[in-house]
Design an enzyme around this catalytic site. Sequence first.
Site, PDB file in Angstrom:
ATOM      1  N   ASN A 120       0.878  -1.170   0.000  1.00 24.66           N
ATOM      2  CA  ASN A 120       0.000   0.000   0.000  1.00 24.66           C
ATOM      3  C   ASN A 120       0.913   1.218   0.000  1.00 24.66           C
ATOM      4  O   ASN A 120       1.533   1.529   1.012  1.00 24.66           O
ATOM      5  CB  ASN A 120      -0.888  -0.012   1.256  1.00 24.66           C
ATOM      6  CG  ASN A 120      -1.697   1.268   1.402  1.00 24.66           C
ATOM      7  OD1 ASN A 120      -1.754   2.092   0.485  1.00 24.66           O
ATOM      8  ND2 ASN A 120      -2.323   1.443   2.557  1.00 24.66           N
ATOM      9  N   GLU A 131      -5.275  -4.622  10.509  1.00 26.53           N
ATOM     10  CA  GLU A 131      -4.238  -3.611  10.710  1.00 26.53           C
ATOM     11  C   GLU A 131      -4.492  -2.861  12.014  1.00 26.53           C
ATOM     12  O   GLU A 131      -5.273  -1.890  12.035  1.00 26.53           O
ATOM     13  CB  GLU A 131      -4.250  -2.612   9.551  1.00 26.53           C
ATOM     14  CG  GLU A 131      -3.975  -3.222   8.203  1.00 26.53           C
ATOM     15  CD  GLU A 131      -3.367  -2.203   7.246  1.00 26.53           C
ATOM     16  OE1 GLU A 131      -2.363  -2.539   6.619  1.00 26.53           O
ATOM     17  OE2 GLU A 131      -3.871  -1.078   7.148  1.00 26.53           O
ATOM     18  N   GLU A 174      -6.625   5.009   7.759  1.00 27.52           N
ATOM     19  CA  GLU A 174      -6.323   6.405   7.424  1.00 27.52           C
ATOM     20  C   GLU A 174      -7.502   7.058   6.710  1.00 27.52           C
ATOM     21  O   GLU A 174      -7.703   8.275   6.822  1.00 27.52           O
ATOM     22  CB  GLU A 174      -5.040   6.464   6.572  1.00 27.52           C
ATOM     23  CG  GLU A 174      -3.802   6.163   7.418  1.00 27.52           C
ATOM     24  CD  GLU A 174      -2.631   5.592   6.645  1.00 27.52           C
ATOM     25  OE1 GLU A 174      -2.620   5.649   5.406  1.00 27.52           O
ATOM     26  OE2 GLU A 174      -1.703   5.078   7.309  1.00 27.52           O
ATOM     27  N   SER A 207       3.657  -2.107  10.141  1.00 30.06           N
ATOM     28  CA  SER A 207       5.120  -2.207  10.321  1.00 30.06           C
ATOM     29  C   SER A 207       5.666  -3.590   9.958  1.00 30.06           C
ATOM     30  O   SER A 207       6.620  -4.056  10.580  1.00 30.06           O
ATOM     31  CB  SER A 207       5.520  -1.824  11.745  1.00 30.06           C
ATOM     32  OG  SER A 207       5.110  -0.488  12.025  1.00 30.06           O
ATOM     33  N   HIS A 246      -9.339   1.508   4.841  1.00 31.91           N
ATOM     34  CA  HIS A 246      -8.078   1.674   5.576  1.00 31.91           C
ATOM     35  C   HIS A 246      -8.301   2.660   6.732  1.00 31.91           C
ATOM     36  O   HIS A 246      -9.077   3.616   6.590  1.00 31.91           O
ATOM     37  CB  HIS A 246      -6.990   2.189   4.629  1.00 31.91           C
ATOM     38  CG  HIS A 246      -5.625   2.104   5.222  1.00 31.91           C
ATOM     39  ND1 HIS A 246      -5.170   3.012   6.145  1.00 31.91           N
ATOM     40  CD2 HIS A 246      -4.633   1.204   5.060  1.00 31.91           C
ATOM     41  CE1 HIS A 246      -3.941   2.668   6.518  1.00 31.91           C
ATOM     42  NE2 HIS A 246      -3.595   1.569   5.870  1.00 31.91           N
ATOM     43  N   LYS A 304       0.092   4.285  -0.209  1.00 35.81           N
ATOM     44  CA  LYS A 304      -0.511   5.486   0.389  1.00 35.81           C
ATOM     45  C   LYS A 304      -0.293   6.675  -0.554  1.00 35.81           C
ATOM     46  O   LYS A 304      -0.335   6.486  -1.768  1.00 35.81           O
ATOM     47  CB  LYS A 304       0.061   5.706   1.789  1.00 35.81           C
ATOM     48  CG  LYS A 304      -0.034   4.413   2.618  1.00 35.81           C
ATOM     49  CD  LYS A 304       0.248   4.577   4.068  1.00 35.81           C
ATOM     50  CE  LYS A 304       0.038   3.236   4.767  1.00 35.81           C
ATOM     51  NZ  LYS A 304       0.200   3.322   6.207  1.00 35.81           N
ATOM     52  N   GLY A 330       2.802   2.368  10.643  1.00 37.28           N
ATOM     53  CA  GLY A 330       3.771   3.439  10.451  1.00 37.28           C
ATOM     54  C   GLY A 330       4.496   3.847  11.714  1.00 37.28           C
ATOM     55  O   GLY A 330       5.151   4.888  11.769  1.00 37.28           O
TER      56      GLY A 330
HETATM   57  P1  13P Z   1       3.285   0.373   7.544  1.00 38.07           P
HETATM   58  O1  13P Z   1       3.755  -0.922   6.952  1.00 38.07           O
HETATM   59  O2  13P Z   1       4.054   1.555   7.022  1.00 38.07           O
HETATM   60  O3  13P Z   1       3.184   0.324   9.027  1.00 38.07           O
HETATM   61  O4  13P Z   1       1.788   0.604   6.990  1.00 38.07           O
HETATM   62  C1  13P Z   1       0.876  -0.413   7.118  1.00 38.07           C
HETATM   63  C2  13P Z   1      -0.347  -0.052   6.372  1.00 38.07           C
HETATM   64  O5  13P Z   1      -1.056   0.849   6.740  1.00 38.07           O
HETATM   65  C3  13P Z   1      -0.656  -0.805   5.155  1.00 38.07           C
HETATM   66  O6  13P Z   1      -1.934  -0.545   4.706  1.00 38.07           O
END
Ligand code: 13P
Length: 249
Positions: A13, A170, A101, A216, A99, A15, A176
């Site tokens: 992903n 997640e 976010e 992560s 997601h 982002k 992150g």
């Molecule tokens: P990270 O791997 O950067 O923690 O992000 C995970 C994520 O949100 C994947 O959708």
Amino acid sequence: MNRKYRKTVIAGNWKMNKTPTETKAFMTEFKTIMPRGRWCDVALCVPAVCIPAAVRTMRETRIGIGAENCNANASGAYTGEIAANMLLDAGCKYVILGHSERRAMGETDADVNAKVLAALNAGLTPIMCCGESLEQRQSGITTEWITMQIKLGLAGVPEDKIRKVIIAYEPIWAIGTGKTATAEQAAEVCTFIRTTVRHLYGARIARSITIQYGGSMKPANAAELLAQPDIDGGLIGGAALKPDQFVDI
Ligand code: 13P
């Protein structure tokens, strides 16, 4: 993972990272260092404007390209939005939905559900995300929260379409942050998600659903996470931005 009953899917992903030019450079490098084996499906979900470059560069490979969101409507007056059938026509196979976010920007479980149904109708594979905040985990309501997200997110998804859905667990506190859920914590919730799907759709379907862990995930912890019986892949943010790291996972 359990490759006898279900697919292992490693998805990136991106982002809001990378331009179309950077996408072409990444994909060109990734193609050359990607191992030829077929032990898992690999997907890269990229910003909408990067989809054409990603699809073009990966045309002769088995890497599936995906989007990071779609609108629930098929067409109409929704300025700035992109419909699921547009993504399919652009060459996408996957779409990430719900997601955390995006939920933080106001997306509700009902929105996620409408998008899941739209993606399935268009023929895309939805990667539906769920996950609890640190506060929810500390209050001991992780399983209740996840049950609610799964039940509302999958409402109205018929039996013949549910196998196409990938569920990504997640935990928000692990995204992150460099703070991965321990393999035990991740496994516990992924097993719980499968149980929830079993209650909704029965044992045979539950056994065939791909459940990913995201938060992560990186080369150093991927093997342990993927060794858990109910973790069938990863949804990878930061480590999917570097071709060598993504290949290592
Ligand atoms: P990270 O791997 O950067 O923690 O992000 C995970 C994520 O949100 C994947 O959708």
